[in-house]
Scaffold this active site. Structure first.
Site, PDB file in Angstrom:
ATOM      1  N   GLU A   1       4.192   3.008  -2.412  1.00  0.00           N
ATOM      2  CA  GLU A   1       3.740   4.322  -1.947  1.00  0.00           C
ATOM      3  C   GLU A   1       4.378   4.655  -0.601  1.00  0.00           C
ATOM      4  O   GLU A   1       4.561   3.778   0.257  1.00  0.00           O
ATOM      5  CB  GLU A   1       2.216   4.298  -1.791  1.00  0.00           C
ATOM      6  N   ASP A   2       4.714   5.923  -0.418  1.00  0.00           N
ATOM      7  CA  ASP A   2       5.143   6.453   0.882  1.00  0.00           C
ATOM      8  C   ASP A   2       6.281   5.651   1.507  1.00  0.00           C
ATOM      9  O   ASP A   2       6.258   5.309   2.691  1.00  0.00           O
ATOM     10  CB  ASP A   2       3.944   6.518   1.837  1.00  0.00           C
TER      11      ASP A   2
ATOM     12  N   LYS B   1      -5.712   5.790  -1.489  1.00  0.00           N
ATOM     13  CA  LYS B   1      -5.120   5.573  -2.812  1.00  0.00           C
ATOM     14  C   LYS B   1      -5.920   4.517  -3.574  1.00  0.00           C
ATOM     15  O   LYS B   1      -6.184   4.656  -4.777  1.00  0.00           O
ATOM     16  CB  LYS B   1      -3.671   5.113  -2.634  1.00  0.00           C
TER      17      LYS B   1
ATOM     18  N   ASN C   1      -1.036  13.972  -8.817  1.00  0.00           N
ATOM     19  CA  ASN C   1      -0.732  12.613  -9.272  1.00  0.00           C
ATOM     20  C   ASN C   1      -1.955  11.828  -9.723  1.00  0.00           C
ATOM     21  O   ASN C   1      -1.829  10.839 -10.450  1.00  0.00           O
ATOM     22  CB  ASN C   1      -0.020  11.832  -8.160  1.00  0.00           C
TER      23      ASN C   1
ATOM     24  N   ALA D   1      10.925  11.929  -5.814  1.00  0.00           N
ATOM     25  CA  ALA D   1      10.187  12.593  -6.896  1.00  0.00           C
ATOM     26  C   ALA D   1      11.116  13.433  -7.760  1.00  0.00           C
ATOM     27  O   ALA D   1      10.996  13.458  -8.987  1.00  0.00           O
ATOM     28  CB  ALA D   1       9.070  13.452  -6.310  1.00  0.00           C
TER      29      ALA D   1
ATOM     30  N   ALA E   1      16.305  16.597  -3.882  1.00  0.00           N
ATOM     31  CA  ALA E   1      16.965  15.427  -4.464  1.00  0.00           C
ATOM     32  C   ALA E   1      16.383  14.139  -3.910  1.00  0.00           C
ATOM     33  O   ALA E   1      17.078  13.137  -3.777  1.00  0.00           O
ATOM     34  CB  ALA E   1      18.475  15.486  -4.214  1.00  0.00           C
ATOM     35  N   GLY E   2      15.088  14.180  -3.574  1.00  0.00           N
ATOM     36  CA  GLY E   2      14.410  12.976  -3.103  1.00  0.00           C
ATOM     37  C   GLY E   2      13.890  12.148  -4.253  1.00  0.00           C
ATOM     38  O   GLY E   2      14.250  12.357  -5.424  1.00  0.00           O
TER      39      GLY E   2
ATOM     40  N   TYR F   1     -17.789 -21.857  -6.528  1.00  0.00           N
ATOM     41  CA  TYR F   1     -16.828 -22.608  -5.726  1.00  0.00           C
ATOM     42  C   TYR F   1     -16.874 -24.073  -6.161  1.00  0.00           C
ATOM     43  O   TYR F   1     -16.918 -24.375  -7.334  1.00  0.00           O
ATOM     44  CB  TYR F   1     -17.125 -22.400  -4.228  1.00  0.00           C
TER      45      TYR F   1
ATOM     46  N   ASN G   1       4.646  20.503  -0.985  1.00  0.00           N
ATOM     47  CA  ASN G   1       3.360  20.485  -0.287  1.00  0.00           C
ATOM     48  C   ASN G   1       3.580  20.463   1.212  1.00  0.00           C
ATOM     49  O   ASN G   1       4.527  19.857   1.693  1.00  0.00           O
ATOM     50  CB  ASN G   1       2.544  19.243  -0.704  1.00  0.00           C
TER      51      ASN G   1
END
Length: 758
Positions: free
Chosen positions: A144-145, A102, A327, A206, A203-204, A47, A295
């Site tokens: 994510e998500d 994650k 993944n 992924a 059709a999302g 520092y 899933n």
């Protein structure tokens, strides 16, 4: 798939999941300093005033932030919680356990540091505004998500605004792994990617990413039919459309999924369980490729496909079927490579490079670390093995290298790595192999479940370990204890006993007299009366458990919580002999980044003779092989090849001579100091040394030196020590330390079931 079959799969209780996240420090992450903070000088450098020096350097040249800060190894995992796993929109706070998880995967698989950030807004512009200014802090952004179609807008805009990689893993992770599997499935079925007919259901995020990537790899757009819950996405359709679906609409007469599937070569499922029927599968082309990736349950189960097609190649998103599209095979390594070349973005070239590297790796011979999990039966490239398994130790040195090369070749890298082979070696050294080693053992035991006795069955940790063993699908746990006491412990901890856990009361067992007779036959000439043997069977759970094992009423035993190692092994050996031609020893595994060393004997032979040292070397080499390592054995001493001389070093020198006469099939040498055994540079001073590289098996000259060194390593930190692991008995027994956690006991139970003797 039947309800009964699903119910039989490994599971865990809600209480176990909550305890896992709650115990110790809540959550799954913490921050540790990477520089010493022990003195005033350390603080001055870390520092004020020392920190001012890198501040000025970075102000002059922003790229030096990668040299003087953690930016180059730091990824933000960011969400708003609108699409958490399969649970839907539960909000940003509820998503935190997933985002922490994650971050843990980033660290575990690629040594990437990660911080989770949960953003409390559903407004696309607000979310973009919150993230876009984080560029100076991080080397990359993992989204994510986030639900579709907002995720498309967010990722696209952030990629335009930021000069670091922005990657929505829900889209591209699945796309990359499934593309790797597709490359190999096409090769097996001798198809040309330019001629295949592919149907994608869903059709999302992924699904759109999958078909965009495979088109960029060479599948003609007119050969890809996209379908959603309303049917085929065709040109002219207006219902349920958006700009991302419209981009993949084609001229086709097919209006339903069933019509689209007629004659299809490939099916990609990213939709819902039951979407694909056996009749649709029947209508597909010869050698159909079916990736049912919904899933938790796939669009169609492999066993249902098998009833109508014997020529199908399948992949799913589940770990209990072959070819799991996981993944974790992608995102840690893709970011690793991107960070190491300081990439501005993750482009299609990098994604394709990752997919091709994964596909190529699956076509290679599986290494010992993975093969050891299958008791000599190696995974081989083919319909049941299209992509590597997540714990393949080669992933860290292959995928990032391919990604880094593609980033440099495509012009998005700010740093050039001249020697990619040296880079691959550096990557291999980054990770601690213990999790992968144990995971391989767990997977083997799951496929070969055993009856394991948890001897001290009234102990809380032993009960929880038995429950976890059962919940993990590792076999049938047998608790030795009194039912009332076990029930009381369960009630006190609000734990429900798994249905497969068996309880055996030693006094009330129908085998009680058989065990007493067996013990009496063994001990009657050692001063034991029958009543003494009966008392041992009734009152000593280790003896009772050992008798169960000896008379084949169980397959393995784990104990150790209430007795120290020496007492526990003495009791066990009343009923179990040495394995013919072997000598019982304790072997500890010391694991540090990129390196595993086996240390023996850490528990049994106090001052071994030369003959015993040779025996210990052979036993320890066998354990190393059982765990998938080719042994390089160093017999240690305070002296190295004759200097200085001493009484104990003479025993070590004689042990080497004894091994020479035995013509053993592993590398060994001694006597030598630990520095010479473990350092290639120090070993180079002795060109006559027989070892071809640093040792991975250390034979200590005495038990006290072995015990002191392993315990010291544990306490100093930075090293994981597993064991001592017991080997050399005729039946598999493992003895935990008295301070062992339930997780430690489960690990030892799995190792016992795996049987490192064999």
């Amino acid at each position: 798939m039947s309800t009964e079959k699903r119910a039989a799969r490994p599971s865990f209780t809600e209480q176990e999941a909550l305890l896992f996240h709650q115990r110790g420090k809540p959550g799954k992450l913490e921050i540790n300093p990477t520089k010493p903070m022990a003195t005033q000088r350390d603080l001055s450098l870390a520092y004020s005033p020392g920190v001012a020096v890198p501040v000025r350097k970075i102000a002059e040249d922003p790229d030096t932030a990668y040299d003087y800060t953690a930016k180059g190894n730091l990824v933000a995992v960011i969400t708003n919680g609108t699409a958490i796993l399969g649970l839907g929109d539960l909000g940003p706070l509820a998503s935190k356990p997933v985002m922490e998880g994650k971050a843990v995967l980033f660290k575990r698989f690629a040594d990437v540091d990660s911080i989770d950030l949960e953003v409390d807004t559903k407004d696309v512009n607000e979310f973009i505004g919150a993230v876009r200014y984080l560029g100076p802090s991080f080397g990359g952004i993992n989204l994510e998500d986030i639900k579709a179609p907002e995720c498309f807008i967010i990722e696209q805009k952030l990629r335009e605004l930021m000069d670091i990689p922005v990657f929505h893993d829900d889209q591209h992770g699945t796309a990359i792994i499934s593309a790797a599997a597709l490359i190999n499935a096409l090769a097996i079925t001798k198809r040309d990617i330019k001629n295949v007919k592919l149907v994608c259901n869903g059709a999302g995020a992924a699904a759109i990413a999958c078909i965009e990537l495979i088109k960029s790899m060479g599948v003609p757009p007119q050969n890809v039919i996209l379908a959603d819950s309303k049917g085929v996405v065709y040109k002219g359709r207006s219902e349920g459309m958006n700009q991302w679906k419209s981009a993949h609409a084609i001229e086709t007469k097919a209006r339903t999924l069933a019509e689209a599937m007629e004659g299809a070569d490939v099916f990609l499922g990213l939709s819902a369980a039951g979407a694909l029927t056996p009749k649709m599968v029947q209508s597909m082309a010869k050698n159909p490729i079916i990736f049912a990736m919904a899933n938790p349950d796939p669009e169609i189960a492999p066993e249902d496909v098998a009833t109508v097609r014997s020529d199908a190649i399948m992949a799913t998103g589940r770990s209990d079927y072959p070819n799991q599209v996981n993944n974790v095979l992608g995102f840690p390594y893709i970011f690793r490579g991107a960070l190491d070349v300081r990439a501005r973005t993750i482009n299609d070239e990098m994604k394709i490079a990752a997919a091709e590297a994964l596909a190529a790796l699956a076509r290679e011979e599986v290494p010992d670390e993975v093969a050891a999990a299958y008791h000599g039966s190696r995974l081989q490239f083919g319909p049941g093995y299209l992509i590597p398994v997540p714990f393949d130790p080669r992933l860290i040195s292959r995928i990032p290298v391919a990604v880094a090369r593609a980033a440099m070749d495509s012009g998005v890298a700010r740093k050039h790595i001249a020697d990619l082979d040296a880079y691959a070696d550096e990557l291999s050294a980054r990770l601690n192999p213990i999790a992968g080693t144990l995971q391989n053992i767990f997977e083997h035991v799951r496929s070969n479940p055993k009856r394991v006795v948890f001897a001290e069955g009234e102990e809380d940790r032993m009960i929880r370990a038995a429950n976890s063993f059962a919940n993990n699908g590792l076999g049938t746990p047998i608790l030795i204890g009194r039912e009332a006491h076990i029930e009381e412990a369960l009630k006190a901890n609000a734990v429900e006993l798994h249905e497969s856990v068996q309880i055996t009361n030693a006094r009330l067992s129908e085998r009680n007299v058989d065990y007493a007779n067996y013990l009496y036959e063994r001990l009657q000439r050692n001063g034991f009366l029958f009543r003494d043997c009966q008392r041992l069977v009734n009152n000593d759970r280790n003896v009772f458990a050992a008798c169960m094992l000896a008379l084949n009423d169980a397959d393995a035993v784990v104990t150790g919580l209430t007795r120290n190692f020496s007492v526990a092994i003495d009791n066990v050996r009343r009923a179990i002999d040495n394995r013919p031609g072997h000598k019982p020893i304790g072997v500890s595994m010391a694991l540090v980044r990129g390196r595993t060393v086996f240390i023996a004997d850490t528990s049994i032979h106090e001052l071994p003779s030369a003959e015993e040292l040779a025996d210990i070397a052979q036993e320890a080499a066998g354990v190393a092989r059982r765990f998938g390592y080719e042994p390089k054995v160093a017999l240690l001493s305070y002296s190295t090849f004759g200097y200085p001389r001493g009484e104990r070093s003479e025993y070590v020198r004689k042990a080497v001579t004894i091994l020479d006469k035995r013509n053993v099939d592993f590398e060994y040498d001694g006597e030598m100091g630990a520095d010479v055994a473990l350092s290639r540079e120090a070993m180079a001073l002795y060109p006559f040394c027989r070892l071809t590289g640093p040792a991975n098996v250390l034979v200590m000259p005495a038990a006290h030196s072995a015990s002191i060194s392993t315990k010291m390593l544990q306490q100093l930190g930075g090293v994981t020590v597993v064991g001592p692991l017991l080997t050399g008995l005729d039946k598999p027994v493992q003895i935990a330390s008295m301070s062992a956690t339930a997780t430690d006991i489960v690990n030892l139970a799995a190792i016992a079931a795996y049987d490192i003797n064999r």
